[in-house]
Design an enzyme around this catalytic site. Structure first.
Site, PDB file in Angstrom:
ATOM      1  N   SER A  11       0.863  -1.180   0.000  1.00  0.00           N
ATOM      2  CA  SER A  11       0.000   0.000   0.000  1.00  0.00           C
ATOM      3  C   SER A  11       0.899   1.230   0.000  1.00  0.00           C
ATOM      4  O   SER A  11       2.085   1.150   0.337  1.00  0.00           O
ATOM      5  CB  SER A  11      -0.933  -0.012   1.216  1.00  0.00           C
ATOM      6  N   GLU A  13       1.176   5.615   0.775  1.00  0.00           N
ATOM      7  CA  GLU A  13       0.606   6.771   1.469  1.00  0.00           C
ATOM      8  C   GLU A  13       0.973   8.077   0.761  1.00  0.00           C
ATOM      9  O   GLU A  13       2.107   8.263   0.334  1.00  0.00           O
ATOM     10  CB  GLU A  13       1.133   6.812   2.910  1.00  0.00           C
ATOM     11  N   ASP A 104      -1.770  14.711  16.415  1.00  0.00           N
ATOM     12  CA  ASP A 104      -0.973  15.593  17.273  1.00  0.00           C
ATOM     13  C   ASP A 104      -1.768  16.848  17.576  1.00  0.00           C
ATOM     14  O   ASP A 104      -2.509  17.339  16.736  1.00  0.00           O
ATOM     15  CB  ASP A 104       0.332  15.990  16.563  1.00  0.00           C
ATOM     16  N   PHE A 211      12.453  14.385  10.118  1.00  0.00           N
ATOM     17  CA  PHE A 211      11.270  13.536  10.339  1.00  0.00           C
ATOM     18  C   PHE A 211      11.515  12.563  11.491  1.00  0.00           C
ATOM     19  O   PHE A 211      10.677  12.373  12.357  1.00  0.00           O
ATOM     20  CB  PHE A 211      10.976  12.671   9.104  1.00  0.00           C
ATOM     21  N   HIS A 261       3.900  -1.036   3.621  1.00  0.00           N
ATOM     22  CA  HIS A 261       3.184   0.224   3.413  1.00  0.00           C
ATOM     23  C   HIS A 261       4.229   1.312   3.205  1.00  0.00           C
ATOM     24  O   HIS A 261       5.036   1.582   4.099  1.00  0.00           O
ATOM     25  CB  HIS A 261       2.324   0.537   4.647  1.00  0.00           C
TER      26      HIS A 261
END
Length: 280
Positions: A11, A13, A104, A211, A261
């Protein structure tokens, strides 16, 4: 999730672009990745619903590929009435998959909303919509950055799954053993659903470091030192990143991971190169 089952259950994103050029680029990325027959595409959601409208528009555009598309839904900063409307909107659009997250707390926002944790969000979705949605939740093989301990984190994860989630997608990581250890711990607590490893292709060291520091993903020292050594040589970074991530993916699949993913950052090429290097 889709009639097009990929043997690996891959998958991809995306994030909602905020410019026309970004949208055009995402559609090209979607078209490049769709032939790999992913189980689904997912589309992220800004903190406190800050990109809620863009998320829905992006989901609608991505779905034109004919592939199941799962919007992210976060509960922090959202009232139940807003979430209820959003779920109804998604159902009307024919959307039947969601990624349910705590989210968040954005700076400057007063309340955290009526639902504080992802397990409460999963329960709410099930109460409101029954089994209409396939629900994915997040997992943190190296522990959630705010968790007091790994034990507590795995317990929280098990609670989320038992609230009605169908599968989990992990935060990205670079150490396969962290994933295998987490899965083992979750299975010991009775979690039987698939736990899909999240994969972050390496294309830019500065962004990756930023990140990773923000989300608590560990970049092993040997990877960090090698990326630092390449400096601004983006070709060398991409080639090294491709090798490291391809090897990680192969090890995960060989060790029994149910799929992969990819956090694409709206780019197709780094992910496609990795996919071409691995075998089912």
């Amino acid at each position: 999730m889709s009639a097009h089952e990929h043997p690996l259950g891959i998958s991809f994103e995306f994030f909602p672009p905020n410019t026309d050029a970004g949208r055009d680029k995402l559609m090209r990325t979607r078209d490049a990745l769709a032939p790999r027959q992913p189980r689904f595409f997912s589309v992220t959601y800004g903190a406190g619903g800050s990109t809620q409208h863009r998320t829905l528009n992006t989901v609608q555009a991505v779905r034109e590929s004919g592939i199941t598309t799962a919007p992210h839904l976060s509960c922090i900063g959202s009232e139940k009435a807003v979430l209820r409307d959003l779920l109804a909107q998604y159902r009307e659009q024919g959307i039947d998959s969601l990624v349910a997250l705590r989210g968040d707390l954005p700076s400057g926002m007063g309340g955290i909303g009526e639902l504080r944790y992802a397990n409460e969000l999963v329960e709410f979705i099930r109460e409101e919509t029954g089994d209409h949605f396939e629900i994915a939740v997040a997992a943190y093989p190296e522990s959630h950055p705010q968790a007091p301990s790994l034990d507590r984190d795995v317990e929280n994860f098990a609670r989320k799954m038992k609230a009605g989630a169908n599968l989990a997608i992990t935060q990205y990581f670079f150490t396969a053993d962290a994933y295998f250890h987490f899965v083992e711990r979750a299975r010991a607590l009775g979690v039987e659903a698939p736990i899909v490893p999240g994969i972050m292709p390496i294309t830019n060291y500065t962004k990756l470091a930023r990140f990773s520091d923000a989300c608590g993903a560990e970049i092993p020292r040997w990877i960090r030192k090698q990326l630092e050594a390449y400096g601004d040589d983006s070709e060398a970074i991409a080639a090294f990143g491709e090798e490291v991530i391809s090897r990680l993916c192969q090890r995960l699949l060989d060790g029994g991971a149910p799929g992969l993913h990819f956090y694409t950052l709206n780019q197709a090429e780094p992910t496609l190169k990795v996919l071409d290097n691995i075998s089912a």
